[in-house]
Design an enzyme around this catalytic site. Structure first.
Site, mmCIF file in Angstrom:
data_model
loop_
_atom_site.group_PDB
_atom_site.id
_atom_site.type_symbol
_atom_site.label_atom_id
_atom_site.label_comp_id
_atom_site.label_asym_id
_atom_site.label_seq_id
_atom_site.Cartn_x
_atom_site.Cartn_y
_atom_site.Cartn_z
ATOM 1 N N ASP A 96 -94.530 -69.069 -1.874
ATOM 2 C CA ASP A 96 -94.303 -69.381 -0.385
ATOM 3 C C ASP A 96 -95.302 -70.538 -0.015
ATOM 4 O O ASP A 96 -96.315 -70.399 -0.545
ATOM 5 C CB ASP A 96 -94.275 -68.076 0.513
ATOM 6 C CG ASP A 96 -94.343 -68.434 1.965
ATOM 7 O OD1 ASP A 96 -93.165 -69.058 2.213
ATOM 8 O OD2 ASP A 96 -95.084 -68.019 2.454
ATOM 9 N N ASP B 230 -90.156 -63.910 3.969
ATOM 10 C CA ASP B 230 -90.427 -63.501 2.349
ATOM 11 C C ASP B 230 -90.044 -62.217 1.846
ATOM 12 O O ASP B 230 -89.943 -61.671 0.736
ATOM 13 C CB ASP B 230 -91.721 -63.744 1.819
ATOM 14 C CG ASP B 230 -92.286 -65.142 2.680
ATOM 15 O OD1 ASP B 230 -91.572 -66.069 2.189
ATOM 16 O OD2 ASP B 230 -93.466 -65.244 2.773
ATOM 17 N N ASP C 263 -95.920 -63.961 2.260
ATOM 18 C CA ASP C 263 -96.806 -63.279 3.520
ATOM 19 C C ASP C 263 -96.025 -63.204 4.735
ATOM 20 O O ASP C 263 -96.597 -62.473 5.392
ATOM 21 C CB ASP C 263 -98.032 -64.226 3.599
ATOM 22 C CG ASP C 263 -97.814 -65.259 4.699
ATOM 23 O OD1 ASP C 263 -96.757 -65.965 4.557
ATOM 24 O OD2 ASP C 263 -98.325 -65.654 5.693
#
Length: 618
Positions: A300, A503, A499
């Site tokens: 990410d 996600d 995080d």
């Protein structure tokens, strides 16, 4: 004394050890043999032989301590292993709690606070500053900036005007607006994320134990060896029942799977302990074992590769002002605003300037900018269109503004007394060490990609700065999970590092989900591995630790099976015809077999503890 030993060993054998009898029976019923069969068989032989000795039906010593030790050692290993496991239902509970419990609905011209589950499609809902948006909808009146980081992962707020879509669970930062509900209940975006997490978690199969695979072959061989030992000595060699029985018991006791049973859990416990010291928390042993198989790592962007919060990167001043003046007047106005970009400007000024001027008559225009009076002059900070609407000429700084925009930075225009004097560029900066960590991941033989809900230009800029070539941008949580699923369909073992709430579905779908510790509770609860200290360097350490742990497990199993390969023939009496062999090896007594079994277990534990001294690299 033997009766006392019998009384002490019996509850261990049949109460504590019940699970191994049940598991062994189910395994045999399915025409296979696992660790449970070995534990039940080895402990039962020692126990039953000891009962016969206690009752005077067989000569020799009792081995109640051996049967109790077998079960105790194995179940202690399982207990230690179980302590590192977590609960996945907590993630779903926290996701659901993100949705507000009530909504302010306009009905018949009046405002009513109603339970959110009573909101219907087409209802008009009013949202004030600081409130969570209760359901999905479209803005019909007013405007604001909305924190959608739970959806896109992007730390910068999104400006909302009439006809823009809003999502339930996101946070209204500034301004009030009225929107029409378009999705409620199970149809909302947040509810869909919950279902994605639930489906991915429930569909993930546990890792098949290496020990169970080899036990399917090893157990039948041990049983055949024991039976063959008894028959050969009783029917062919000397016909002595006691001698034949002792040799059979020695074979079964020495083949007891303590070392094999401890091979995996002791290494897992040592590995997880080492990980905890390095700020790497494994949710379960499956994650520790699975991580070494990874072939593809999906990263990410926001909060993982980058810091996750906007910061002032560039300040541009025209010929009539200095950079400090531009920053100072901008901070003077922005420190009165609650906008995240304003916070970044105020923080930069606090760090670099000794004094910030005072502003009067502050005004905020949602989604556009802010205004205030500095003495006799008006200060404007905001979008280019906002300054133009206020009659400010901006052409002089256009070229610099375009350059900063192409660098994937958010540009704030600053004007004093009706003239544009400078630009302030804000962006989410790359974490220190991200570039080096990506390089190390590649050195470990992994493919790396970047996935984000942010725009492609920003994503590509970040990817280029850390050395990632494959980029997937402007995707929602479902898109991230689908991307992981596509990689898995190509035969990859996928690790996902993130995080944010956005996600969570991808973290759950991945073979190994890794959440940086600075992230949301949802990401941490959904992930298999939590990187407490954050940063991609911890991802590299986690992979190295997984590989070291698996190497240790294989060493342990190699020793355990090697020990059996050497000593089972000795227990069976292969050295009996040779005069040069010591007497205790010619007739290996079960008590010596139990001692050898204990030594093999100790060697496995000591080898596992070596993991605590391993270095994971910088």
């Amino acid at each position: 004394m033997n009766y006392l030993f019998w009384a002490l060993a019996t509850p261990v054998q049949f109460y504590v050890g019940k699970q191994y009898y049940v598991g062994g029976y189910k395994s045999l019923r399915n025409r296979s043999a696992n660790m449970d069969v070995l534990v039940a068989l080895g402990s039962s032989v020692a126990y039953l032989y000891s009962v016969l000795v206690t009752l005077g039906l067989a000569p020799g010593h009792v081995y109640f301590e051996t049967s109790a030790a077998i079960i105790t050692l194995i179940i202690t290993g399982k207990l230690l292993e179980a302590r590192v496991k977590g609960q996945t239902s907590e993630a779903l509970r926290k996701l659901i709690e993100l949705g507000p419990k009530t909504a302010r609905v306009l009905r018949e011209g009046r405002e009513e606070d109603v339970p959110v589950d009573t909101v219907a499609v087409e209802d008009l809902v009013l949202v004030r500053p600081g409130e969570r948006i209760p359901v999905d909808g479209v803005v019909v009146e007013g405007g604001s900036s909305v924190d959608e980081s739970m959806i896109s992962g992007e730390s910068l707020p999104v400006e909302k005007q009439v006809h823009d879509r809003v999502i339930g669970g996101t946070i209204n930062k500034q301004g009030s607006f009225l929107f029409k509900a378009t999705a409620v209940g199970r149809d909302t975006f947040l509810a869909q994320v919950v279902r994605l997490v639930e489906e991915a978690q429930s569909g993930k199969a546990p890792v098949e134990r290496l020990v169970d695979r080899v036990a399917a072959v090893f157990v039948p061989l041990v049983i055949l060896s024991a039976v063959a030992t008894f028959l050969i000595w009783f029917l062919i060699v000397d016909g002595d029942l006691v001698t034949s029985l002792i040799r059979m018991v020695a074979v079964l006791v020495i083949a007891c799977p303590c070392a094999m049973g401890l091979a995996t859990p002791t290494a897992v416990v040592a590995g997880t302990g080492k990980g905890a010291e390095a700020g790497i928390l494994f949710r379960n042993s499956t994650a520790l074992e699975q991580a070494h198989k990874m072939t593809f790592v999906v990263l990410d962007k926001t909060g993982t590769v980058t810091q996750g919060e906007p910061r002032v990167i560039d300040i541009v001043a025209n010929s009539n002002a200095s950079e400090d003046e531009v920053l100072g007047v901008a901070a003077a106005v922005e420190r009165l605003s609650e906008h995240p970009l304003a916070e970044a400007v105020a923080q930069a000024a606090a760090e670099s300037l000794k004094e910030i001027p005072s502003i009067n008559n502050f005004e905020s225009f949602a989604g556009r900018g802010v205004r205030g009076d500095l003495g006799d002059e008006t200060v404007l900070v905001g979008q280019r269109a906002f300054l133009e609407d206020e009659g400010v000429k901006v052409e002089e700084l256009d070229e610099e503004a375009q350059r900063l925009t192409h660098e994937a930075k958010t540009v704030m225009w600053v004007a004093i007394g009706g003239a544009a004097v400078g630009l302030i560029a804000v962006a989410d900066v790359v974490r220190p060490g991200s570039e080096g960590a990506v390089g190390k991941l590649k050195e470990l033989g992994l493919l790396v990609s970047l996935v984000t809900g942010d725009n492609r230009q920003t994503a590509q800029s970040v990817a280029d700065s850390v050395g990632i070539s494959e980029v997937l941008a402007e995707v929602l949580p479902a898109g991230k999970a689908n991307y992981v699923r596509e990689l898995q369909a190509r035969g990859n073992v996928v690790g996902m590092v993130g995080d944010g709430i956005n996600d969570a579905p991808a973290l759950a779908q991945a073979d190994v989900g890794m959440a940086v510790g600075s992230g949301t509770d949802i990401a941490l609860e959904t992930a298999d591995i939590t990187l407490v200290r954050g940063g991609l360097e911890s991802v590299v350490k986690a992979l190295r630790l997984s590989r070291e742990t698996i190497r240790t497990i294989r060493q342990n199993l190699g020793w355990a099976f090697g020990y059996n390969a050497v000593l089972i023939p000795v227990a069976a009496g292969i050295l009996a015809p040779f005069d040069w062999a010591p007497a205790f090896l010619q007739q290996l007594h079960p008590i010596l077999a139990a001692a050898a079994m204990a030594l093999s277990s100790v060697s496995v534990v000591l080898n596992s503890l070596r993991l605590k001294r391993r270095k994971l690299g910088d």
